[in-house]
Scaffold this active site. Structure first.
Site, short mmCIF file in Angstrom:
data_model
loop_
_atom_site.label_atom_id
_atom_site.label_comp_id
_atom_site.label_asym_id
_atom_site.label_seq_id
_atom_site.Cartn_x
_atom_site.Cartn_y
_atom_site.Cartn_z
N GLU A 144 0.72 -1.22 -0.24
CA GLU A 144 0.01 0.01 0.13
C GLU A 144 0.92 1.26 -0.07
O GLU A 144 1.87 1.45 0.91
CB GLU A 144 -0.92 -0.16 1.28
CG GLU A 144 -2.43 0.26 0.96
CD GLU A 144 -2.97 -0.66 -0.09
OE1 GLU A 144 -3.14 -0.18 -1.12
OE2 GLU A 144 -3.40 -1.76 0.53
N ASP B 117 3.13 2.03 -4.81
CA ASP B 117 3.17 2.37 -6.28
C ASP B 117 3.74 3.63 -6.70
O ASP B 117 4.71 3.48 -7.52
CB ASP B 117 1.60 2.12 -6.89
CG ASP B 117 0.52 2.99 -6.33
OD1 ASP B 117 0.83 3.62 -5.09
OD2 ASP B 117 -0.27 3.04 -6.99
N GLY C 80 -16.37 3.76 -2.83
CA GLY C 80 -15.91 4.06 -1.51
C GLY C 80 -15.34 3.10 -0.64
O GLY C 80 -14.92 3.49 0.31
N ALA C 81 -15.05 1.89 -1.32
CA ALA C 81 -14.56 0.80 -0.40
C ALA C 81 -13.24 0.43 -0.44
O ALA C 81 -12.58 -0.43 0.24
CB ALA C 81 -15.37 -0.32 -0.60
N LEU D 289 -11.90 -0.57 -3.37
CA LEU D 289 -11.94 -1.62 -4.30
C LEU D 289 -11.61 -1.18 -5.91
O LEU D 289 -11.73 -2.02 -6.75
CB LEU D 289 -13.04 -2.51 -4.22
CG LEU D 289 -13.40 -3.07 -2.73
CD1 LEU D 289 -14.53 -4.16 -2.73
CD2 LEU D 289 -12.29 -3.87 -2.35
N GLU E 171 -6.65 10.09 -14.33
CA GLU E 171 -6.66 10.31 -12.69
C GLU E 171 -5.95 11.44 -12.34
O GLU E 171 -6.47 12.04 -11.60
CB GLU E 171 -6.37 9.11 -11.83
CG GLU E 171 -7.18 7.83 -12.09
CD GLU E 171 -8.18 8.03 -10.91
OE1 GLU E 171 -7.99 8.64 -9.84
OE2 GLU E 171 -9.41 7.95 -11.26
N ASP F 122 -3.83 0.09 -9.48
CA ASP F 122 -5.13 0.03 -9.73
C ASP F 122 -5.49 -0.42 -11.25
O ASP F 122 -6.25 -1.35 -11.52
CB ASP F 122 -6.13 0.89 -9.37
CG ASP F 122 -6.19 1.26 -7.70
OD1 ASP F 122 -5.22 0.46 -7.10
OD2 ASP F 122 -6.46 2.34 -7.41
#
Length: 395
Positions: free
Chosen positions: A46, A49, A135-136, A138, A173, A185
């Site tokens: 986490e 990247d 919003g999770a 994922l 993004e 992602d």
């Protein structure tokens, strides 16, 4: 236009045939095709990247689908299957980063990024359906972007390779949506494979598919969506990235990828306390990714629990991106039978994952739900995910 409602509250996504029929009703013509791209769970790695490090996500069996038809003018019309929002229309010649609202900024951002690359994008009609929870953590937004870029790559004949599509969606993004995200992602969504995790080197985009068959090991991967909303476009994510860049600069490194665990003693003497803790998380997290890949290859999923636990502690204490709901989900999962658990995603809310023996699944679910209720938190949504295939055309 507001964001699409959370698809996790909708019972069952429409089939491809139903989505095609809905498209014809709304736009008066059949789509040229339907494309889908999955969300992702990050198994471990986490905030490594954008530090040119290592990550280990996997594509999941929840997807965003887009039905698309090319138009003969420069109009883009967008609609979601959820809610009564109607059709949003804009012109290809007037796309501006500040102009898009809600979920529409993701497909429009992809169009904008492809235009930047000199690719001629036609007008189009697009209908979105997604069952990736919002919003999770994922990556529901990247699932939309990857479905859209897969469609446009084919419809325009652009011939972009997966690595190029990854960079284009990252540009969307960063430059259009305004979220300073890396490439993890999109890489998982575009390059995932059923039964495997995607071991990605974020410096050179090289990918190795690592076996991750939890089911065969008698395990399930539980996702615990805390329902605490988060946004990558807010200041928390950006400030963490700035701390990492500062740490690398002060350590004379191109990126934190180049700092080894053995170099942390030197770093402690050069950095302020907060910057050091941010650096320590990234450096040790990179090492945990490499250990996880090694263990999955040699011993299988049952061997990685301690690394998941250590990752969560590092995110909670050093990177400070957890929250009470995530910490509770992790602690109760572990106490109730999970072999390892951690928050996943960018942080500040979202979901935790718990690698759990199949025989203990219901026990963990019940314990977490009870603990959230007793703490006065909103009821979490708990579901399983499995490594799935990456983006593809489905019709």
């Amino acid at each position: 236009m507001s964001a699409a409602p959370d698809p996790s509250t909708i019972q069952g996504p429409p089939s491809v045939a139903e989505l095609t029929a809905r498209f014809e009703r709304e736009f008066g013509t059949l789509p040229d095709g339907v494309w889908q791209a999955p969300g992702r769970v990050n198994l471990i790695g986490e905030h490594t990247d954008y530090n040119e490090g290592f990550v280990l996500p996997f594509a999941i069996d929840k997807t965003a689908r887009v039905a698309v038809a090319v138009r003969q003018d420069s109009t883009v019309r967008l609609m979601s299957t959820y809610g009564d929002q109607g059709i949003f229309a804009t012109d290809l010649t007037s796309l501006e980063p500040a102009s898009a609202k809600g979920w529409t900024k993701y497909p429009l951002g992809v169009i904008w990024a492809l235009q930047e690359r000199g690719i001629t994008i036609p007008g189009l009609d697009l209908l979105l359906d997604s069952n990736v929870p919002l919003g999770a953590g994922l990556s529901s937004s990247h699932a939309i972007e990857c479905a859209v870029i897969s469609a446009l790559n084919e419809l325009t004949g652009a011939g972009l390779e997966p690595e190029e599509m990854v960079l284009a969606t990252q540009r969307a993004e960063n430059g259009f949506v305004g979220a300073p995200t890396g490439i993890m992602d999109q890489s998982a969504s575009l390059r995932g494979s059923k039964g495997h995790a995607v071991f990605l080197d974020c410096r050179d985009q090289s990918v190795e598919l690592v076996p991750f068959d939890a089911e065969s090991a008698g395990l399930v991967m539980l996702v615990i969506d805390t329902k605490v909303s988060h946004s990558h476009a807010d200041g928390g994510y950006a400030s963490r990235r700035a701390s990492c860049e500062l740490g690398a600069e002060l350590l004379g490194a191109k990126a934190l990828r180049d700092v080894q665990v053995g170099g942390l003693d030197r770093a402690k003497g050069l950095l302020d306390e907060v910057t050091f803790r941010r650096v320590r998380h990234v450096v040790t997290e990179n090492d945990r990714v490499l250990q996880t890949v090694e263990l999955l290859t040699s011993d299988g999923p049952g061997a990685i629990g301690e690394l998941l636990d250590a990752s969560h502690l590092s995110m909670r204490d050093d990177f400070e991106i957890s929250c009470p709901e995530l910490d509770l989900a992790v602690a109760i999962s572990r106490a109730s039978g999970a072999i390892g658990a951690r928050m996943t995603g960018g942080g500040f809310g979202g979901a935790a994952i718990a690698l759990t023996p199949a025989t203990a699944e219901q026990q963990v679910r019940t314990a977490v739900e009870r603990a959230f209720s007793e703490a006065g938190y909103r009821a979490p949504e708990i579901f399983t995910v499995a490594p799935a295939a990456g983006a593809m055309r489905v019709s």
